[in-house]
Design an enzyme around this catalytic site. Structure first.
Site, short mmCIF file in Angstrom:
data_model
loop_
_atom_site.label_atom_id
_atom_site.label_comp_id
_atom_site.label_asym_id
_atom_site.label_seq_id
_atom_site.Cartn_x
_atom_site.Cartn_y
_atom_site.Cartn_z
N ILE A 16 -9.75 75.88 -58.19
CA ILE A 16 -9.92 74.99 -59.34
C ILE A 16 -11.15 75.39 -60.14
CG2 ILE A 16 -10.16 72.61 -60.11
CD1 ILE A 16 -8.87 71.67 -57.56
N TYR A 153 -10.83 65.84 -43.80
CA TYR A 153 -11.04 66.30 -45.18
C TYR A 153 -11.00 65.11 -46.13
CZ TYR A 153 -9.67 67.75 -49.85
OH TYR A 153 -9.58 67.86 -51.21
N PHE A 182 -4.02 65.28 -57.05
CA PHE A 182 -3.00 65.21 -56.00
C PHE A 182 -2.73 66.63 -55.49
CE2 PHE A 182 -3.26 60.94 -56.76
CZ PHE A 182 -2.41 60.22 -55.94
#
Length: 352
Positions: A16, A153, A182
């Site tokens: 990302i 996590y 998501f």
């Protein structure tokens, strides 16, 4: 308060983070990257600069838990806001290494907040996860739904959110925009950037790509007996470019109101594992073999985002669909059969 112009991106060489850096540079921001290369690779940032046609302002190799080194970065640059991606992110790995996940994710966020406070930086965009919600029987999950993380996590991300909310309650100068993504998927359409995690791959589209390119013999579909139309789990996949556009848009909204604000990031539509397999088979032009395996600990039948809030408040809507994600994932994999680190066209299959 004016919009921030110099952005420090933690984890800027990751999946990302790297795509976000391209988007920020494309839109005129100055970008400072810190990364410890645990999930990213050095050559990624050269690709970022090639795609953006601009140089990253500075790159620092450090672990954000190194408070002295991180403070030095803030001392050298007039940082306006921080985008925080640096984290360990595998739900399955976190089941084996819970202490390491809390140390990296919560400890890293605490160290970052200390450095920000020391240098008067009070604006943060935090990359969180939709996996912290309690499993829903049916229907989209809204920001007001309860959190009940089922793996370390997700629990570590929820702990970070609680920490950030508490900071904002007691220090009114802070603004934190928390984006619960998501399932980001896909790659840059150029094929130069994509998802290439070190170690065994446990996310669906990159796993499918590895099968299609010959690195794996077949895909393992974990669970074929869920209460879903085809028995496989349903998830909300959102293109990585839609994901990073939402993160960049967040910078424009840091001045809206102080405090902590949470938004979901997804398409608001769920697709099953077998539907993704079919879409990826179309993208790569061949049937991708798979086998049904037992369910994994922590997996749920369905996890889909309610994205009405971010649409209403920011006007954000995802513009890309599952076919786009599969096409771009396959485009990256074809150019990088063995990933960034070794792009030789032929190599031994990876046992799944």
């Amino acid at each position: 308060m004016s919009a921030p112009s110099t952005i420090l991106v933690t984890g800027g060489a990751g999946f990302i983070g790297s795509h976000t850096c391209v988007d920020l540079l494309d839109h005129g921001y100055e970008v400072i990257v810190v990364d410890n290369w645990s999930a990213g690779v050095r050559q990624v940032l050269a690709r970022v600069e090639r795609l953006a046609g601009r140089f990253v302002g500075a790159v620092y190799e450090l672990d954000i838990r190194d408070r002295r080194a991180l403070s030095g970065v803030f001392a050298r640059h007039a940082v306006d806001a921080v985008m925080h991606f640096a984290a360990l992110t595998s739900a399955q790995a976190s089941l084996r290494m819970p202490v390491e996940y809390y140390d990296a994710n919560v400890g890293g966020t605490t160290a970052l907040l200390n450095a920000m406070h020391e240098h008067g930086v009070h604006q943060l965009v935090f990359s969180s996860t939709g996996s912290l919600y309690a499993a829903a029987a049916t229907g989209p999950l809204a920001e007001t739904d309860p959190a009940r993380p089922e793996d370390p996590y997700a629990a570590s991300k929820w702990a970070c959110e609680q920490l950030l909310a508490d900071i904002c309650r007691h220090r009114p100068e802070y603004t934190v925009l928390c984006l619960r993504h998501f399932t980001p998927a896909g790659a840059h359409p150029s094929g130069l950037l994509g998802e290439d995690r070190p170690g065994p791959q446990d996310t669906l589209l990159p796993s499918l790509a590895q099968v299609a390119v010959g690195r794996r013999r077949r895909l393992r579909v974990y669970g074929g007996d869920y209460p879903t139309p085809d028995g496989t789990g349903i998830r909300d996949y959102v293109h990585i470019l839609d994901t990073v556009e939402a993160h960049r848009l967040a910078l424009d909204h840091l001045a809206d109101a102080p405090g902590m604000h949470v938004y979901n990031l997804g398409r608001g539509q769920g697709v099953s594992v077998l539907e993704v397999v079919a879409a990826f088979s179309r993208a790569c032009g061949r049937l991708v073999p798979y086998e049904i395996a037992p369910r994994r600990l922590g997996d749920t039948a369905e996890r889909v985002a309610d994205v009405r809030a971010i649409g209403q408040d920011w006007g954000w809507r995802p513009r890309r669909d599952l076919d786009d994600m599969c096409r771009d994932t396959w485009g990256f994999q074809r150019l990088h059969p063995l990933g960034y680190r070794n792009s030789a066209p032929n190599g031994p299959p990876v046992e799944d």
